[in-house]
Design an enzyme around this catalytic site. Structure first.
Site, short mmCIF file in Angstrom:
data_model
loop_
_atom_site.label_atom_id
_atom_site.label_comp_id
_atom_site.label_asym_id
_atom_site.label_seq_id
_atom_site.Cartn_x
_atom_site.Cartn_y
_atom_site.Cartn_z
N SER A 53 30.32 46.91 26.42
CA SER A 53 30.84 46.64 27.77
C SER A 53 31.50 47.90 28.32
O SER A 53 32.33 48.52 27.66
CB SER A 53 31.87 45.51 27.71
OG SER A 53 32.49 45.35 28.96
N CYS B 194 34.74 40.52 18.70
CA CYS B 194 35.09 41.38 19.84
C CYS B 194 35.92 42.55 19.30
O CYS B 194 37.00 42.36 18.75
CB CYS B 194 35.88 40.55 20.85
SG CYS B 194 36.37 41.50 22.28
N CYS C 72 43.97 44.17 34.04
CA CYS C 72 43.80 44.25 32.58
C CYS C 72 45.07 44.73 31.90
O CYS C 72 45.65 45.74 32.28
CB CYS C 72 42.65 45.21 32.25
SG CYS C 72 42.50 45.54 30.49
N GLY D 141 40.14 49.24 25.22
CA GLY D 141 39.58 50.58 25.43
C GLY D 141 38.23 50.59 26.11
O GLY D 141 37.57 49.57 26.25
N GLU E 149 43.55 45.12 18.44
CA GLU E 149 43.18 43.73 18.26
C GLU E 149 41.68 43.58 18.09
O GLU E 149 40.91 44.31 18.71
CB GLU E 149 43.56 42.94 19.51
CG GLU E 149 45.03 42.83 19.70
CD GLU E 149 45.37 42.40 21.11
OE1 GLU E 149 44.49 41.84 21.78
OE2 GLU E 149 46.50 42.65 21.51
N CYS F 43 44.06 52.57 26.93
CA CYS F 43 42.91 52.91 27.78
C CYS F 43 43.41 53.82 28.89
O CYS F 43 44.56 53.68 29.34
CB CYS F 43 42.30 51.63 28.39
SG CYS F 43 40.75 51.91 29.28
N CYS G 264 42.57 39.99 26.14
CA CYS G 264 42.76 41.43 26.15
C CYS G 264 44.21 41.95 26.09
O CYS G 264 44.98 41.77 27.03
CB CYS G 264 42.12 41.87 27.48
SG CYS G 264 41.44 43.47 27.43
N CYS H 51 42.67 49.48 34.97
CA CYS H 51 42.16 48.41 35.84
C CYS H 51 43.33 47.46 36.13
O CYS H 51 44.10 47.15 35.24
CB CYS H 51 41.00 47.68 35.18
SG CYS H 51 39.60 48.76 34.86
N ASN I 193 42.87 35.79 33.11
CA ASN I 193 43.82 35.35 32.10
C ASN I 193 45.15 36.06 32.37
O ASN I 193 45.24 37.27 32.18
CB ASN I 193 43.28 35.79 30.74
CG ASN I 193 43.54 34.77 29.68
OD1 ASN I 193 44.59 34.13 29.67
ND2 ASN I 193 42.58 34.62 28.79
N SER J 253 31.31 45.85 33.69
CA SER J 253 32.45 45.17 34.31
C SER J 253 32.44 45.47 35.80
O SER J 253 32.98 46.47 36.25
CB SER J 253 33.75 45.66 33.66
OG SER J 253 33.81 45.22 32.33
N LEU J 254 31.83 44.59 36.54
CA LEU J 254 31.64 44.84 37.98
C LEU J 254 32.89 44.41 38.76
O LEU J 254 33.51 45.23 39.43
CB LEU J 254 30.39 44.10 38.45
CG LEU J 254 29.94 44.39 39.87
CD1 LEU J 254 29.56 45.85 40.05
CD2 LEU J 254 28.77 43.49 40.26
N HIS J 255 33.22 43.15 38.71
CA HIS J 255 34.46 42.58 39.27
C HIS J 255 34.60 42.61 40.78
O HIS J 255 35.48 41.96 41.34
CB HIS J 255 35.71 43.20 38.64
CG HIS J 255 35.72 43.19 37.15
ND1 HIS J 255 35.38 42.07 36.41
CD2 HIS J 255 36.01 44.16 36.24
CE1 HIS J 255 35.49 42.36 35.12
NE2 HIS J 255 35.85 43.62 34.99
#
Ligand code: SAH
Ligand code: SF4
Length: 384
Positions: free
Chosen positions: A231, A135, A149, A199, A120, A142, A373, A146, A330, A253-255
């Site tokens: 990223s 994007c 995701c 990815g 995508e 991947c 995503c 995570c 999301n 990407s800390l999160h």
């Protein structure tokens, strides 16, 4: 190859990436794709066809500045040579398998490659400013799983080639007819690239780097490195390499702000924990107030969105030129998390902002076309 033969982490990661290498760039009929070749490789391809070096420069101009795919439209090249090139080469694009436009003008493409793998690409216009971000995906699937995701539920099929990475941007530009490449400060509809699609770009570093060098080349697409953001979930050894070799903007990407929680949300944290990740951000070249590091922080209700978390976040990034993107979660079919409430989001943002960091809440875009995503692909092709 034994691990002992590999001196460092970066080399080990590059060797592993090669195990997921994309298919070659030669078609079954023997024609070779010119898209995705470095300038040196293009020069070699032209020499192999028995032609002079300046032909490589002409081809580069037609392919990346003019966006031309058909050799017969390359008017600075005489007809017989156009025909010869067409026998040896092609100028590829991925096929558009799906093209969906959201009510908010976000546009999502599902691109299909020659081996039928799909990724995508999302175009997010900024209507007020006449510009927009593309994007881009770097891998099919991947390896990193995570927890929040959807791409993480899709096993890594393979890395994308440099042609497929540049090709996503070029095909999006085709859709808006944004050729020839606007020069200098001329506004562009497709003005920035964010490597935030499917990815982990730093697990496919060589192809990503090659693609970004093509995109940044001033005689072609000519996008400044300031308009490119990579990223990463925190592949530390490759962050150093990307900083030194590409100098694009960095998003991390800390999160989560505690290792126990980040270990769970972003399992790569078990290998590269928060302290080391922040140290790598401090080393990242060019980090300054004008070029801040973006920390992505997905807001998960009751998981990482407390005021204590917000204060710990501010403490963690103290001294770093940074901004924090707060991303409401999301949901996707089968996901177990919920997005934080608007109140929690606002409170969190205000604590980060009061500490002097920009902390925009990223309003979800393109929700009616599932532009988050990994979602569109999963509807067409269920995850393995
Ligand atoms: N692998 C890289 C780049 C791709 S993921 C990385 O992890 O940084 C890029 C971003 O997508 C992540 O930072 C995450 O914030 C976002 N993302 C993934 N799943 C999401 C979801 N369900 N809702 C909102 N954002 C999501
Ligand atoms: Fe991979 Fe990024 Fe998704 Fe994590 S968030 S699974 S690293 S694509």
């Amino acid at each position: 190859m034994s691990d002992l033969l590999l001196p460092g982490d970066a080399e080990r990661i590059l060797a592993k990436a090669a195990l997921f290498a994309p298919p070659g760039n030669t078609l079954p009929d023997g024609r070779r794709d010119l898209v995705g070749l470095s300038r040196e490789e293009l020069l070699a391809a032209v020499a192999e066809a028995g032609e002079a070096p300046f032909r490589a420069k002409q081809l580069w101009h037609w392919i990346y500045h003019q966006g031309v795919r058909d050799f017969s439209a390359m008017s600075s090249i005489a007809r017989p040579l156009q025909e010869k090139f067409a026998k040896h080469f092609i100028v590829s694009r991925p096929d558009v398998a799906l093209d969906q436009l959201s009510k908010d003008e976000t546009r999502k493409f599902l691109f299909n490659f020659r081996d039928n793998e799909k990724v995508e690409t999302v175009y997010i216009p900024d209507r007020q400013e006449d510009r927009g971000a593309v994007c881009i995906s770097s891998q099919v699937g991947c390896t990193l799983s995570c927890r929040f995701c959807h791409t993480g539920t899709q096993k890594l099929a393979r890395n994308l080639s440099s042609a497929e990475i540049v090709g996503q941007f070029m095909a999006a530009r085709d859709a808006y007819k944004e050729w020839p490449s606007p020069k200098g400060e001329t506004p562009r509809l497709l003005s920035t690239i964010v490597l935030m699609g499917m990815g982990e770009p730093l697990y496919n570093y060589e192809n990503v780097a090659k693609a970004m060098k093509i995109v940044m080349d001033g005689e072609g697409i000519g996008l400044s490195r300031r308009r490119i953001t990579l990223s990463t979930s925190g592949v530390i050894p490759m962050m150093d390499k990307a900083g030194a070799e590409l100098g694009v903007n960095l998003a991390v990407s800390l999160h989560a702000v505690r290792d126990d929680l980040r270990d769970e949300l972003v399992p790569l944290n078990r290998k590269y924990p928060i302290k080391d990740l922040i140290a790598a951000c401090k080393r990242y070249p060019g980090a300054s107030n004008a070029r801040r590091i973006t920390f992505e922080y997905i807001m998960l209700k009751g998981i990482n969105d407390s005021e204590t978390d917000a204060r710990a976040l501010v403490h963690l990034i103290a001294g770093l030129p940074a901004k924090v993107n707060l991303i409401p979660f999301n949901p996707w079919p089968g996901s177990t998390y919920e997005s934080s409430t608007p109140v929690a989001l606002k409170k969190f943002a205000s604590i980060v902002m009061d500490a002097g960091y920009a902390s925009p809440i990223r309003t979800p875009r393109g929700q009616d076309i599932l532009a988050a995503c990994g979602q569109l692909k999963s509807l067409v092709q269920p995850a393995a």
